[in-house]
Design a protein around this motif. Structure first.
Motif, PDB file in Angstrom:
ATOM      1  N   GLN A 495       0.843  -1.197   0.000  1.00  0.00           N
ATOM      2  CA  GLN A 495       0.000   0.000   0.000  1.00  0.00           C
ATOM      3  C   GLN A 495       0.881   1.251   0.000  1.00  0.00           C
ATOM      4  O   GLN A 495       0.663   2.197  -0.751  1.00  0.00           O
ATOM      5  CB  GLN A 495      -0.889   0.017   1.246  1.00  0.00           C
ATOM      6  CG  GLN A 495      -1.768  -1.191   1.402  1.00  0.00           C
ATOM      7  CD  GLN A 495      -3.079  -1.050   0.653  1.00  0.00           C
ATOM      8  OE1 GLN A 495      -3.122  -0.688  -0.523  1.00  0.00           O
ATOM      9  NE2 GLN A 495      -4.165  -1.317   1.358  1.00  0.00           N
ATOM     10  N   SER A 499       1.021   4.041  -2.901  1.00  0.00           N
ATOM     11  CA  SER A 499       0.646   5.412  -2.569  1.00  0.00           C
ATOM     12  C   SER A 499       1.788   6.363  -2.882  1.00  0.00           C
ATOM     13  O   SER A 499       1.573   7.468  -3.416  1.00  0.00           O
ATOM     14  CB  SER A 499       0.299   5.512  -1.085  1.00  0.00           C
ATOM     15  OG  SER A 499      -0.562   4.482  -0.721  1.00  0.00           O
ATOM     16  N   LEU A 502       1.810   6.973  -6.444  1.00  0.00           N
ATOM     17  CA  LEU A 502       0.743   7.903  -6.847  1.00  0.00           C
ATOM     18  C   LEU A 502       1.160   9.346  -6.609  1.00  0.00           C
ATOM     19  O   LEU A 502       0.976  10.221  -7.477  1.00  0.00           O
ATOM     20  CB  LEU A 502      -0.516   7.606  -6.023  1.00  0.00           C
ATOM     21  CG  LEU A 502      -1.405   6.484  -6.535  1.00  0.00           C
ATOM     22  CD1 LEU A 502      -2.550   6.240  -5.595  1.00  0.00           C
ATOM     23  CD2 LEU A 502      -1.916   6.798  -7.925  1.00  0.00           C
ATOM     24  N   ASN A 503       1.708   9.553  -5.413  1.00  0.00           N
ATOM     25  CA  ASN A 503       2.125  10.922  -5.084  1.00  0.00           C
ATOM     26  C   ASN A 503       3.179  11.405  -6.069  1.00  0.00           C
ATOM     27  O   ASN A 503       3.169  12.565  -6.514  1.00  0.00           O
ATOM     28  CB  ASN A 503       2.662  10.981  -3.651  1.00  0.00           C
ATOM     29  CG  ASN A 503       1.549  10.786  -2.629  1.00  0.00           C
ATOM     30  OD1 ASN A 503       0.379  10.970  -2.959  1.00  0.00           O
ATOM     31  ND2 ASN A 503       1.911  10.404  -1.427  1.00  0.00           N
TER      32      ASN A 503
ATOM     33  N   GLU B   7     -11.957   2.474   0.060  1.00  0.00           N
ATOM     34  CA  GLU B   7     -10.631   1.895   0.272  1.00  0.00           C
ATOM     35  C   GLU B   7     -10.282   2.067   1.736  1.00  0.00           C
ATOM     36  O   GLU B   7     -10.395   3.157   2.289  1.00  0.00           O
ATOM     37  CB  GLU B   7      -9.618   2.644  -0.617  1.00  0.00           C
ATOM     38  CG  GLU B   7      -8.173   2.426  -0.263  1.00  0.00           C
ATOM     39  CD  GLU B   7      -7.705   0.989  -0.395  1.00  0.00           C
ATOM     40  OE1 GLU B   7      -7.845   0.439  -1.511  1.00  0.00           O
ATOM     41  OE2 GLU B   7      -7.219   0.405   0.586  1.00  0.00           O
ATOM     42  N   SER B   9      -7.279   1.565   3.284  1.00  0.00           N
ATOM     43  CA  SER B   9      -5.975   2.123   3.633  1.00  0.00           C
ATOM     44  C   SER B   9      -5.999   3.621   3.382  1.00  0.00           C
ATOM     45  O   SER B   9      -6.170   4.070   2.245  1.00  0.00           O
ATOM     46  CB  SER B   9      -4.894   1.466   2.770  1.00  0.00           C
ATOM     47  OG  SER B   9      -3.763   2.293   2.674  1.00  0.00           O
ATOM     48  N   LEU B  11      -3.681   5.844   3.415  1.00  0.00           N
ATOM     49  CA  LEU B  11      -2.596   6.329   2.557  1.00  0.00           C
ATOM     50  C   LEU B  11      -2.965   6.207   1.079  1.00  0.00           C
ATOM     51  O   LEU B  11      -2.869   7.161   0.302  1.00  0.00           O
ATOM     52  CB  LEU B  11      -1.349   5.492   2.875  1.00  0.00           C
ATOM     53  CG  LEU B  11      -0.007   6.119   2.559  1.00  0.00           C
ATOM     54  CD1 LEU B  11       0.140   7.417   3.315  1.00  0.00           C
ATOM     55  CD2 LEU B  11       1.095   5.149   2.965  1.00  0.00           C
ATOM     56  N   PHE B  12      -3.413   5.040   0.722  1.00  0.00           N
ATOM     57  CA  PHE B  12      -3.744   4.787  -0.677  1.00  0.00           C
ATOM     58  C   PHE B  12      -4.957   5.600  -1.093  1.00  0.00           C
ATOM     59  O   PHE B  12      -5.035   6.147  -2.192  1.00  0.00           O
ATOM     60  CB  PHE B  12      -3.995   3.296  -0.881  1.00  0.00           C
ATOM     61  CG  PHE B  12      -4.148   2.894  -2.309  1.00  0.00           C
ATOM     62  CD1 PHE B  12      -5.409   2.573  -2.826  1.00  0.00           C
ATOM     63  CD2 PHE B  12      -3.056   2.864  -3.164  1.00  0.00           C
ATOM     64  CE1 PHE B  12      -5.558   2.200  -4.151  1.00  0.00           C
ATOM     65  CE2 PHE B  12      -3.212   2.510  -4.490  1.00  0.00           C
ATOM     66  CZ  PHE B  12      -4.454   2.172  -4.989  1.00  0.00           C
ATOM     67  N   GLY B  15      -3.945   9.116  -1.643  1.00  0.00           N
ATOM     68  CA  GLY B  15      -3.111   9.232  -2.827  1.00  0.00           C
ATOM     69  C   GLY B  15      -3.942   9.168  -4.097  1.00  0.00           C
ATOM     70  O   GLY B  15      -3.778   9.980  -5.051  1.00  0.00           O
ATOM     71  N   LEU B  16      -4.866   8.211  -4.135  1.00  0.00           N
ATOM     72  CA  LEU B  16      -5.739   8.031  -5.297  1.00  0.00           C
ATOM     73  C   LEU B  16      -6.614   9.263  -5.492  1.00  0.00           C
ATOM     74  O   LEU B  16      -6.769   9.777  -6.615  1.00  0.00           O
ATOM     75  CB  LEU B  16      -6.588   6.782  -5.082  1.00  0.00           C
ATOM     76  CG  LEU B  16      -7.390   6.296  -6.294  1.00  0.00           C
ATOM     77  CD1 LEU B  16      -6.464   5.956  -7.447  1.00  0.00           C
ATOM     78  CD2 LEU B  16      -8.200   5.067  -5.880  1.00  0.00           C
TER      79      LEU B  16
END
Lengths: 667, 216
Positions: A495, A499, A502-503, B7, B9, B11-12, B15-16
């Motif tokens: 994860q 992430s 993505l950033n 989602e 998480s 963090l994800f 970010g998404l």
């Protein structure tokens, strides 16, 4: 008061009167010889009297009464004998008649008749059957007749009674032949009646099925045969020694043994194992008779060969022969046991056979339970073993026995028997039937030997099984741990990485058009992230492949498209534990990889099926074979299989292909 | 486009959301578990829902089950499932119903492709992660007509199953559209599937075929 009690009381009174008379006579005679004789006679009378009263008070009134009347007889005989002796040594002191002088010497018959009446009515105080009513009548008739014949004897009275006036009804000397014939007939009839009384015991035993009565009869049979045998001994003694001296042994034996066995038989027939007593008695008798026989033969032989008496030589020869024959004693004891106590002989022989087979390696000590069950005929019998360092009893397969049905060892009940080696209890027999315990007395030593062997083997089996189980538990725990670890790694780290990517991508979009180098940098960074994520995925896959979620079949299906070599996959499984499926998956993957890389095969087959509590994995190819099962290439598979407590079997004859068979427990 | 994200998480999820907003979309709601997600979708209007297959409370396949329920309630809604593992269990069935996408999570790092897939699903198309497609293709056995395809035709088939248009396939493989069309007709003929103008129906047919082959 019942008739029997009244009769017993009368007997006691009569005995007391005789005792008084005897005491009086001893006082008059004033010699140690008469005192000793009186003491012996009174002792012989006291035993039946006392025991008879015991039985009467215990409820066996008829037999008890007969026993008390038996106790009167020695006192009467002693009184009359002493009367005669005193009358002989101190003439004129006591009253003497011809009748008495003739009749009294015949009173010895009572010494046989009284016990015979007892045996005839044993054990319930009644005759064996209605057709036996003649027996006591004949017996008493013979006694009476013999006494009368004594009284009317035509012979002269022996000194010192020669002066006594003859009984008026005595036979004339011309009829001495008649007298003699009658006397002989009566004596033979007496012998016959004694045999009949002994036979009555046999008849009773044939007729009854009550085990208690049978046991009582067996007890009585120990002593009953002394009746005719003592009479015969008396006549033999007359033949050999011209005097009735030997008969004293027989009479004492008879008069001690009969009341004692009666008492034991009626009140305590299960206190001792009568069959064992019989066996021991028979063995001792046989051994003693054999020794006596050897002595007799030695005496006669030395007398014939060397002339004269050589007692020391005879003793030496006898001793030597007895020593030589000593080993036969055991054989004799076993043979007698087989005859008299067949059940115990069977158990003893079965145990000896089992011991011999175990030592020869033809049988297992664990067969002890089956052997005992068959030999004893006790299907409920169980052998519980005591394992070192553990409490409780264990059965032959190494599982704990249900203790609720087993009583405590101390103060044991009839149906269990502890088996010991020294003071340590090694096993316990439970579920013993009636009288089984008695049969096993004395045989525990043999049982203990086998039981000791068996329990140590069981101990090993149990320890091994526990080791296996704890290893399996450890392995399962290990697998669960690893899986959790992989999951955490995978989920958490992946994860984060995605992430992060993505950033980075978002940041990338804000770069200006001229920032190509930064653009490339970020692209490279994101590519690395992608690789990292992919590696994490492989790591998790290496611990537990995600494709197993769909089942083992679909997980292995992609193998069919592995390349130029056709691979057939055949999977038939129900539900298997996850760790087992994972192991099977890796085993197949590695095996197929090995086959494709090294075997030069034209076909690889994979077959996975579930058999009862095992998963069978087969990977075979038709390549060049010669694979080394202990080599590096198979170490990974071997390790996985061993860790899963499975069986690894690789057959790879040269030029004939390779076949891997793995069995994994999934119970 | 109006997007809802489900989602667990954080963090994800953030970010998404950041990526989508930066690309010009509107993130109207964010949910951390299946229940909250369904509530959000039922109360707020949106064009597409992005769902993680594995979500609380069961952490097994709550996301997938929620997706089915949402599909039944909102037939026109686009649903894109994100998964951490390559598995065919949820993916193929759901994708076959149309307006469904199924991607591996790290596929979002290919931002361009990801955004294209989003558009495709929102407009009713189907998208299937290439890894899953290759797994499906390799899961078929020797009797499958797929083995009779040439290498090129297999590549075209894979891209078709991924839900790409002919143009998309041409661009990916550096071919002319005409060549692509020829390949497509050959593939459909060899597999015994009928021609279809509709991209989506084409994908369905291919997927159905692959699914039936994977089952045997």
């Amino acid at each position: 008061m019942g008739r029997s009690r009244a009769a017993a009381l009368a007997a006691t009174v009569a005995a007391a009167a005789c005792v008084v008379l005897v005491a009086f006579l001893v006082a008059i005679a004033a010699s140690w010889g008469t005192a000793a004789y009186a003491a012996v006679a009174l002792a012989l009378g006291a035993a039946p009297l006392a025991l008879g009263w015991f039985l009467v008070r215990a409820g066996a009134t008829r037999v008890g009464t007969l026993l008390t009347w038996m106790g009167v007889v020695p006192t009467v005989v002693a009184a009359t004998d002493l009367w005669g002796e005193v009358a002989a040594t101190q003439p004129g002191r006591l009253w003497v008649t011809g009748l008495a002088v003739g009749a009294v010497p015949m009173l010895w018959v009572l010494l046989y008749a009284a016990p015979a009446m007892l045996v005839l009515h044993f054990p319930d105080g009644r005759l064996p059957g209605p057709g036996w009513r003649w027996a006591p009548r004949v017996l008493l008739g013979v006694v009476l007749l013999l006494v009368v014949l004594g009284a009317v004897s035509p012979d002269d009275y022996p000194a010192p009674f020669t002066a006594v006036p003859r009984f008026p009804l005595a036979f004339a000397p011309e009829l001495a032949w008649l007298h003699g014939t009658l006397a002989v007939l009566c004596l033979l009839t007496l012998l016959g009646m004694l045999v009949v009384t002994a036979a009555a015991l046999v008849v009773r035993r044939r007729r009854t099925t009550d085990p208690v009565v049978r046991a009582q009869l067996r007890w009585m049979s120990l002593a009953g045969w002394t009746l005719p045998l003592t009479l015969l001994l008396c006549w033999t003694s007359y033949l050999l020694l011209d005097g009735p001296d030997l008969v004293a042994i027989g009479l004492v034996l008879m008069w001690l043994a009969l009341p004692l066995t009666t008492w034991i038989a009626i009140l305590h027939h299960d206190l001792y194992d009568v069959d064992r007593v019989r066996t021991v008695a028979a063995t001792v008798t046989a051994a003693t008779s054999a020794a006596l026989l050897i002595w007799t033969i030695a005496t006669v032989a030395t007398g014939a060969l060397l002339g004269g008496e050589r007692p020391i030589l005879v003793a030496l020869v006898t001793a030597a022969l007895v020593l030589v024959a000593l080993p036969l004693r055991r054989r004799l004891a076993h043979a007698l046991e087989r005859r008299l106590y067949a059940r115990r002989a069977a158990v003893r022989e079965a145990l000896d056979a089992l011991l011999a087979d175990v030592q020869a390696g033809a049988a297992l000590p664990e067969q002890l339970e089956a052997v005992l069950r068959t030999a004893l005929g006790a299907p409920e019998l169980q052998v519980g073993y005591v394992l070192p360092d553990t409490a409780g009893l264990w059965d032959v397969a190494g599982w704990p026995m249900d203790e609720s049905s087993i009583g405590p060892e101390v103060g044991s009940s009839d149906d269990l028997l502890p088996i010991r080696v020294g003071t340590r209890e090694v096993a316990r027999l439970t579920g013993l039937g009636h009288a089984d315990r008695a049969v096993l007395v004395g045989l525990e030593g043999r049982v203990a030997l086998v039981a000791e062997l068996a329990r140590l083997r069981i101990g090993v089996t149990t320890a091994l099984r526990e080791t296996e189980e704890s290893r399996r538990r450890l392995q399962d725990v290990g697998y669960a741990e690893r899986r959790r670890l992989a999951q955490n790694l995978h989920d958490g780290a992946q994860q984060r990485l995605v992430s992060l990517g993505l950033n980075l991508r978002v940041a990338q979009r804000h770069l200006g058009p001229g920032d190509t180098s930064t653009n490339e940098l970020i692209d490279a960074a994101v590519a690395e992230l992608g690789t990292a994520v992919s590696e994490l995925r492989q790591l998790a896959h290496g611990i537990r492949p995600a494709c197993l979620d769909d089942g083992l079949g679909p997980a292995l299906a992609p193998l069919t498209q592995s390349g130029p070599v056709p691979v057939t996959v055949n999977v038939t499984v129900g539900s298997v534990p996850d760790s087992v499926a994972a192991t099977a998956y890796y085993v197949v993957m590695e095996a197929v990889t090995n086959a494709l890389k090294h075997a030069d095969a034209s076909l690889v087959t994979v077959h996975v099926e579930q058999r009862e509590d095992r998963l069978a994995v087969l990977v075979a190819d038709d390549g060049r074979g010669g694979a080394d099962a202990r080599g590096h290439g198979w170490a990974g598979v071997r390790d996985r299989v061993t860790a899963a407590s499975g069986v690894f079997d690789l057959t790879s004859p040269p030029k004939r292909g390779t076949r891997l068979e793995v069995l994994l427990p999934c119970g | 486009m109006r997007v809802i994200i489900g989602e667990d998480s954080a963090l994800f999820r953030e970010g998404l959301a950041g990526l989508l907003v930066d690309a010009g979309h509107e993130v109207v709601a964010k949910a951390a578990d299946a229940t909250a997600l369904e509530e959000a979708v039922n109360s707020v209007a949106c064009d597409i829902v992005i769902i993680d297959v594995r979500m609380p409370p069961d952490l097994v396949d709550d996301g997938a089950r929620a997706a089915r329920r949402l599909r039944m309630r909102h037939p026109g809604l686009g649903i894109l499932l994100l998964s951490q593992h390559i598995e065919t269990r949820h993916s193929v069935e759901l994708v076959a119903t149309g307006g469904f996408g199924y991607l591996l999570k790290d596929r979002v790092l290919d931002v361009g492709d990801f955004l294209d897939s989003l558009d495709q699903v929102a407009s009713g198309g189907s998208v299937l992660d290439p890894e899953v497609v290759s797994r499906l293709l390799s899961a078929s056995d020797g009797n499958d007509p797929v083995t009779r395809l040439t290498t090129r035709e297999r590549e075209v088939l894979a891209l078709m199953a991924q839900g790409r248009t002919n143009a998309g396939i041409a661009k990916q493989l550096w071919l002319t559209p005409r060549t692509v069309e020829t390949h497509v007709s050959n593939v459909m003929a060899k597999l015994g599937l009928g021609e279809s103008e509709d991209d989506h129906r084409r994908v369905l047919a291919v997927l159905a075929h692959l699914r039936s082959q994977a089952r045997t």
